[in-house]
Structures are given as C-alpha cells and as structure tokens.
Motif scaffolding. Structure first.
Motif, PDB file in Angstrom:
ATOM      1  N   THR A 165       0.821  -1.204   0.000  1.00  0.00           N
ATOM      2  CA  THR A 165       0.000   0.000   0.000  1.00  0.00           C
ATOM      3  C   THR A 165       0.862   1.264   0.000  1.00  0.00           C
ATOM      4  OG1 THR A 165      -1.799  -1.126   1.155  1.00  0.00           O
ATOM      5  CG2 THR A 165      -1.788   1.278   1.252  1.00  0.00           C
ATOM      6  N   ARG A 166       1.952   1.245   0.734  1.00  0.00           N
ATOM      7  CA  ARG A 166       2.847   2.408   0.748  1.00  0.00           C
ATOM      8  C   ARG A 166       3.508   2.596  -0.607  1.00  0.00           C
ATOM      9  NH1 ARG A 166       8.384   3.274   4.275  1.00  0.00           N
ATOM     10  NH2 ARG A 166       8.889   5.316   3.431  1.00  0.00           N
TER      11      ARG A 166
ATOM     12  N   LYS B 297       0.915   4.181  -2.883  1.00  0.00           N
ATOM     13  CA  LYS B 297       0.599   5.581  -2.620  1.00  0.00           C
ATOM     14  C   LYS B 297       1.755   6.537  -2.897  1.00  0.00           C
ATOM     15  CE  LYS B 297      -3.061   4.438   0.628  1.00  0.00           C
ATOM     16  NZ  LYS B 297      -3.601   4.563   2.004  1.00  0.00           N
ATOM     17  N   ASN B 298       2.924   5.985  -3.188  1.00  0.00           N
ATOM     18  CA  ASN B 298       4.058   6.809  -3.595  1.00  0.00           C
ATOM     19  C   ASN B 298       4.412   6.622  -5.066  1.00  0.00           C
ATOM     20  OD1 ASN B 298       5.427   8.236  -1.081  1.00  0.00           O
ATOM     21  ND2 ASN B 298       4.688   6.243  -0.380  1.00  0.00           N
TER      22      ASN B 298
ATOM     23  N   TYR C  15      -0.418   6.787  -9.161  1.00  0.00           N
ATOM     24  CA  TYR C  15      -1.359   7.101  -8.081  1.00  0.00           C
ATOM     25  C   TYR C  15      -1.350   8.598  -7.775  1.00  0.00           C
ATOM     26  CZ  TYR C  15      -3.381   7.228  -3.367  1.00  0.00           C
ATOM     27  OH  TYR C  15      -4.136   7.538  -2.263  1.00  0.00           O
ATOM     28  N   LEU C  16      -0.153   9.168  -7.665  1.00  0.00           N
ATOM     29  CA  LEU C  16      -0.032  10.579  -7.315  1.00  0.00           C
ATOM     30  C   LEU C  16      -0.581  11.493  -8.408  1.00  0.00           C
ATOM     31  CD1 LEU C  16       3.545  10.479  -5.736  1.00  0.00           C
ATOM     32  CD2 LEU C  16       1.371  10.699  -4.525  1.00  0.00           C
TER      33      LEU C  16
ATOM     34  N   LYS D 147      -2.943  10.484 -10.538  1.00  0.00           N
ATOM     35  CA  LYS D 147      -4.348  10.086 -10.760  1.00  0.00           C
ATOM     36  C   LYS D 147      -4.643   9.925 -12.254  1.00  0.00           C
ATOM     37  CE  LYS D 147      -5.663  12.883  -6.731  1.00  0.00           C
ATOM     38  NZ  LYS D 147      -4.314  13.440  -6.549  1.00  0.00           N
TER      39      LYS D 147
ATOM     40  N   TYR E 239      -4.280  -4.437  -0.579  1.00  0.00           N
ATOM     41  CA  TYR E 239      -4.582  -3.041  -0.894  1.00  0.00           C
ATOM     42  C   TYR E 239      -5.913  -2.627  -0.275  1.00  0.00           C
ATOM     43  CZ  TYR E 239      -1.003  -3.460  -4.565  1.00  0.00           C
ATOM     44  OH  TYR E 239       0.176  -3.656  -5.245  1.00  0.00           O
TER      45      TYR E 239
ATOM     46  N   LEU F  61     -10.750   1.237  -2.925  1.00  0.00           N
ATOM     47  CA  LEU F  61     -10.827   2.686  -3.109  1.00  0.00           C
ATOM     48  C   LEU F  61     -11.757   3.084  -4.247  1.00  0.00           C
ATOM     49  CD1 LEU F  61      -7.021   3.610  -2.889  1.00  0.00           C
ATOM     50  CD2 LEU F  61      -8.722   3.810  -1.062  1.00  0.00           C
TER      51      LEU F  61
ATOM     52  N   PRO G 200      -8.012   2.543   4.147  1.00  0.00           N
ATOM     53  CA  PRO G 200      -7.864   3.786   3.387  1.00  0.00           C
ATOM     54  C   PRO G 200      -7.455   4.946   4.287  1.00  0.00           C
ATOM     55  CG  PRO G 200      -9.896   2.657   2.778  1.00  0.00           C
ATOM     56  CD  PRO G 200      -9.347   1.944   3.977  1.00  0.00           C
TER      57      PRO G 200
ATOM     58  N   GLU H 162      -8.740   9.569   1.199  1.00  0.00           N
ATOM     59  CA  GLU H 162      -9.229   8.624   0.202  1.00  0.00           C
ATOM     60  C   GLU H 162     -10.690   8.261   0.474  1.00  0.00           C
ATOM     61  OE1 GLU H 162      -5.079   6.166  -0.548  1.00  0.00           O
ATOM     62  OE2 GLU H 162      -6.381   5.610   1.125  1.00  0.00           O
TER      63      GLU H 162
END
Length: 219
Positions: A63-64, A67-68, A72-73, A75, A90, A93, A193, A197
């Motif tokens: 998950t980390r 999100k990095n 993802y950042l 979108k 995960y 979302l 989440p 999110e």
C-alpha cells in the motif's frame, strides 16, 4: 465475467531477490523472509505492463508503494469510469484511483463469496505475468543479487520492458511451477484507506450485486 468489463487491469507487487547493502540491511528483508526490492506493476488483459514502479525495499508494504507511485499521485490511471483489480493487501478505493479488492475473510453470504471468486480470477493475469517475466529473465534477474540496490531497479525495469517486447512479438511462455508458487503466496494484510481517500465499498457492493443478477449489467 462481463461484470468486470470496466476493469482496466490488475495491480500487484512482487519481490525481486537482491544482495542487501550492509547499511539499512533489514529494510530489504520482506515478509517472506528474504532480501528484495519491490516491483509494482499494472497488468492488462494481454499480460503486458502498462505501468511499472520499482525501487522500494522489500520491507515496505504494498500500500505504501502504491501511494508513492507516479500513477497514483498523478491520478492518471485508470481512466474515468474504469477500475483496477487488486488483492487483499490493498485498500478498496473509489478515489483518488478506483481500486477494487476482495471482501475480507471470513466472507459471509453467497453474493460476496461469488464476487471474491470472480475478482480473484480477474486479477490472476498479473500474477501469471510476474511468473512469466521471472521465468524468462531468471538469469538476468539473478544478476540483481550481484549489483548495488541503487542499480538493481534498472535491471528489473529493463526485464519488465523486454517482457512487453516478447509479448508484442508473439513469444509465448509458461511460468515455471516454482516461480508461480512463489508469486501466488499469500500477501501482507490489508491496510485501511487514508483520510483523504474515499473507500470503494459501494462500487464493490454494486459489482457483487451484478454478479449474482440482483441488478442488470450495464451495456
């Protein structure tokens, strides 16, 4: 299953063995008990990787890494109205990306059980793609054991690119059994989440209802 016709792909992470550095050695020790670098990939229906993100040490949770990751950042994926399929490591979302995961075990009810079955089948493509890549480039990836962790991500990313080239040229390969078993081993536990999110529970419930025929599949 036609319910998943809006799935833009499946996402997962795999661990590539490396020789850890003497400094921060334990950062590279993953939950499976060996030293590695994380490779996150989105896989499409053909087994190719539209997106890969390599470099985090093996101890970092999927998950980390997600999100990095750049996709993802920014979108920028999946497209609006589509979603990705992910495993239970995960969070489910709706935003900032739409990522649909299975219901947590133990699963109660036929509707949720059927959803988990079809969702699992839908995301096996990424597990198989990892297996094919590791089988095809076994000796090359083994070289990652001999190079610095700062350079190993380049070796891994190059193998991912060449995996796509092979598929584009019709070079079909089945993953070796030992590689496939390692890829499909149980993953880390799911993380919840974050506050920014929006959970995808409602979308998942709607898909589950579609599978059992409680509502019609949109055309």
């Amino acid at each position: 299953n036609p319910v998943f016709n809006k799935a833009a792909g499946a996402i997962d992470g795999c661990h590539i063995r490396i020789k850890p550095p003497s400094l921060h050695r334990l950062d590279y020790l993953n939950y499976k008990g060996f030293f590695s670098i994380n490779m996150q990939a989105i896989c499409d229906a053909s087994g190719k990787f539209p997106d890969v993100f390599v470099g985090y040490p093996g101890s970092v949770h999927d998950t980390r890494v997600l999100k990095n990751s750049p996709f993802y950042l920014s979108k920028r994926y999946p497209p609006e109205g589509y979603f990705l399929l992910g495993d239970g490591g995960y969070p489910c979302l709706e935003t900032p990306i739409c990522l649909i995961t299975p219901y947590k075990e133990p699963v109660n009810g036929r509707e949720r059980q059927r959803f988990n079955y079809h969702q699992s089948r839908g995301r096996t493509i990424v597990e198989r793609a990892f297996g094919v890549m590791k089988t095809r480039w076994r000796s090359t990836l083994f070289k990652a054991l001999e190079v610095r962790p700062t350079f190993a991500p380049r070796v891994i990313a190059s193998c991912a690119f060449l995996h796509i080239v092979c598929i584009d040229n019709g070079d079909v390969l089945e993953p070796d059994d030992d590689v496939a078993q390692d890829i499909m081993a149980p993953g880390p536990l799911q993380e919840a989440p974050a506050p920014h999110e929006r959970p995808g529970n409602a979308t998942r419930d709607r898909l589950a209802a579609l599978i059992t025929g409680n509502i019609e599949v949109p055309q």
